[in-house]
Design an enzyme around this catalytic site. Structure first.
Site, PDB file in Angstrom:
ATOM      1  N   THR A 131      94.098 102.153 173.279  1.00  0.00           N
ATOM      2  CA  THR A 131      95.304 102.036 174.102  1.00  0.00           C
ATOM      3  C   THR A 131      95.856 103.393 174.493  1.00  0.00           C
ATOM      4  OG1 THR A 131      95.844  99.969 172.957  1.00  0.00           O
ATOM      5  CG2 THR A 131      97.608 101.028 174.183  1.00  0.00           C
ATOM      6  N   VAL A 132      95.897 104.329 173.533  1.00  0.00           N
ATOM      7  CA  VAL A 132      96.461 105.650 173.817  1.00  0.00           C
ATOM      8  C   VAL A 132      95.514 106.474 174.678  1.00  0.00           C
ATOM      9  CG1 VAL A 132      97.270 107.810 172.796  1.00  0.00           C
ATOM     10  CG2 VAL A 132      97.818 105.628 171.702  1.00  0.00           C
TER      11      VAL A 132
ATOM     12  N   GLY B 182     103.292 103.010 170.284  1.00  0.00           N
ATOM     13  CA  GLY B 182     102.963 102.383 171.562  1.00  0.00           C
ATOM     14  C   GLY B 182     102.143 103.307 172.424  1.00  0.00           C
TER      15      GLY B 182
ATOM     16  N   GLY C 269     102.485  91.684 166.758  1.00  0.00           N
ATOM     17  CA  GLY C 269     101.677  92.894 166.843  1.00  0.00           C
ATOM     18  C   GLY C 269     102.366  94.147 166.357  1.00  0.00           C
TER      19      GLY C 269
ATOM     20  N   LYS D 154     104.081 111.316 157.782  1.00  0.00           N
ATOM     21  CA  LYS D 154     104.887 111.960 158.820  1.00  0.00           C
ATOM     22  C   LYS D 154     105.915 112.912 158.210  1.00  0.00           C
ATOM     23  CE  LYS D 154     104.305 107.910 161.792  1.00  0.00           C
ATOM     24  NZ  LYS D 154     104.936 106.684 162.309  1.00  0.00           N
TER      25      LYS D 154
ATOM     26  N   ARG E 271      83.540 104.372 170.916  1.00  0.00           N
ATOM     27  CA  ARG E 271      82.518 103.569 170.241  1.00  0.00           C
ATOM     28  C   ARG E 271      81.733 102.687 171.206  1.00  0.00           C
ATOM     29  NH1 ARG E 271      85.929 101.458 165.057  1.00  0.00           N
ATOM     30  NH2 ARG E 271      87.550 101.470 166.639  1.00  0.00           N
TER      31      ARG E 271
ATOM     32  N   ILE F  91     109.200 111.022 170.739  1.00  0.00           N
ATOM     33  CA  ILE F  91     110.339 111.832 170.299  1.00  0.00           C
ATOM     34  C   ILE F  91     109.857 113.274 170.083  1.00  0.00           C
ATOM     35  CG2 ILE F  91     112.116 112.121 168.545  1.00  0.00           C
ATOM     36  CD1 ILE F  91     111.737 109.176 167.818  1.00  0.00           C
TER      37      ILE F  91
ATOM     38  N   GLU G  96     100.283  95.297 161.021  1.00  0.00           N
ATOM     39  CA  GLU G  96      98.851  95.052 160.893  1.00  0.00           C
ATOM     40  C   GLU G  96      98.591  93.822 160.015  1.00  0.00           C
ATOM     41  OE1 GLU G  96      96.616  96.806 162.462  1.00  0.00           O
ATOM     42  OE2 GLU G  96      97.884  98.460 163.161  1.00  0.00           O
TER      43      GLU G  96
ATOM     44  N   ASP H  40     102.829 105.419 155.564  1.00  0.00           N
ATOM     45  CA  ASP H  40     102.856 105.950 156.928  1.00  0.00           C
ATOM     46  C   ASP H  40     104.016 106.934 157.084  1.00  0.00           C
ATOM     47  OD1 ASP H  40     102.175 105.691 159.975  1.00  0.00           O
ATOM     48  OD2 ASP H  40     104.317 105.262 159.853  1.00  0.00           O
TER      49      ASP H  40
END
Length: 438
Positions: free
Chosen positions: A14-15, A304, A189, A207, A46, A138, A192, A203
């Site tokens: 997606t990114v 996103g 969504g 960060k 892939r 951000i 996970e 996570d």
């Protein structure tokens, strides 16, 4: 004329697909802002056959990430595969060794190997940019590394995981359980199939380790972060927080203390009046407390495809401009070692929820144990169901008692509650949540 910056992208999820689209559609704007054109000349992923919604005609398909990283036709290698190990690690190392600049959104890679990669970038002269690794759109990395380069940082903290913020928001607004909100987050969504990495706080810890390095000049060390997740949070905690003027958030906090840098991730009560308390749903936010300036809060989408891709493209534009900032704000030789601060030394206010057995002497026993540890109580709330003692089979049902303490040390709280449990005046385990003041 300056030759265009030639970009190779590894990973077309997606990114990655959105990065290709942005560079194509914003070509003129990017060239104007960067002083040169930017072109995607090669990619790898892939599956070559997968439909991605972007036009890859005229872009070379390279067989694997390592081949792309060392491709003589690219100037900038963009790693969007994810994962702390290979192929991402090997490819980024190879690109830096070849003198190429690297842009990545890979927080796991940076949390584990950031120092080694920054040293390679320093040695070979390429940039290592990773704005998208924390908070997606951000601009907190640039703010800490460049915008506040002349400001001493005392504390950086924030909501760094949209999944957890979404779950806590739904629990608060709708009175739902953690399990119900998690199930819905998975359906939408936001979470996970295996949500443990998010809801257990890991996570956020990755960060936070990156932000702490930038803020305080310490070596990136995820192992130095104390971590708690949100699975123990109950609807009654959110109702109590609301009544007491707080809101419950999973925060990552890095703060300068008299004994060193404290790094911690845990559910936290924050005053409703604070900027961070207003951030709801999947949105992320980071507050920076600097010397001589009011707190700065950055708010925006923390995940996103579009948000993450925008940060990746901004980093690519910096490479095109020729900007070569030290990845963690200082030369590697100046970054200091850091170790895990014992949470027993943490000082602050606490929310404590107990299920007290409803018989004479319970309140006195609890008060005595707190007093023995020199813990002062700011407020106490006791709720009898329906205004009186509830009975089950003729026996009194335990009564919820909520305590808010003044600033104290965590080891004092733990010792007091252990003694209360030993006295057998409460049922079950106490719920303890730290309070973070403005």
């Amino acid at each position: 004329m300056v030759a265009p910056l030639k970009v190779g992208i590894a990973g077309l999820g997606t990114v990655g697909a959105e990065v290709v689209r942005l560079i194509e559609t914003q070509a003129r704007v990017l060239a104007g802002r960067s002083g040169r054109g930017i072109r995607v000349v090669a990619v790898t992923a892939r599956s070559k056959a997968k439909k991605r919604g972007v036009d890859l005609r005229g872009i070379e398909w390279v067989k694997d990430p390592l081949a792309l990283a060392t491709h003589p036709g690219i100037d900038c290698f963009v790693e969007l595969m994810g994962g702390a190990g290979d192929p991402a690690l090997a490819a980024v190392e190879a690109a830096l060794a070849a003198g190429k600049s690297v842009v990545t959104a890979n927080k796991a890679l940076l949390a584990k190997h950031g120092l080694k990669l920054a040293k390679a970038a320093e040695k070979h002269g390429g940039a290592l940019n990773f704005e998208a690794a924390v908070g997606a759109a951000i601009p907190v990395i640039k703010t800490l590394r460049e915008g506040l380069a002349g400001t001493g940082i005392n504390r950086v903290y924030g909501i760094l995981n949209g999944t957890c913020n979404y779950i806590l928001t739904r629990m608060e607004q709708e009175g739902l359980s953690f399990a119900e909100c998690l199930k819905d987050a998975q359906r939408l969504g936001y979470a996970e199939a295996d949500p443990s990495f998010d809801v257990d706080g890991h996570d956020t810890a990755q960060k936070l380790a990156i932000l702490a390095s930038l803020a305080f000049g310490t070596k990136v060390a995820q192992s130095a972060v104390y971590v708690e997740g949100i699975s123990s949070i109950a609807p009654e905690d959110l109702r109590a927080a609301d009544d007491l003027g707080y809101r419950l958030k999973l925060l990552g906090v890095a703060v300068r203390t008299a004994t060193g840098i404290e790094q911690r991730v845990h559910p936290t009560m924050v005053p409703k009046s604070s900027s961070i308390a207003q951030v709801m749903g999947v949105t992320n936010a980071v507050t920076i407390d600097g010397e001589g300036i009011p707190p700065i809060t950055l708010v925006g989408p923390g995940a996103g495809g579009a948000a993450t891709a925008s940060a990746v493209v901004a980093d690519i534009a910096d490479v095109a401009r020729g900007i070569r900032a030290n990845p963690f704000g200082r030369p590697i030789s100046q970054l200091r070692d850091t170790k895990k601060a014992p949470m027993e030394r943490h000082e602050g206010g606490y929310y404590i929820r107990l299920l007290a057995r409803d018989f004479p002497g319970t309140a006195a026993a609890i008060a005595t144990r707190l007093a023995e540890q020199k813990i002062s109580i700011e407020s106490i709330v006791q709720r009898h169901p329906n205004g009186g003692a509830a009975l089950a089979d003729g026996k009194a049902v335990p009564v919820p008692v909520i305590l808010i303490t003044y600033a104290t040390h965590e080891d004092a709280v733990r010792r007091a509650l252990a003694a209360v449990q030993k006295d057998k005046v409460i049922s079950g385990r106490p719920q303890v949540i730290r309070i973070e003041k403005n």
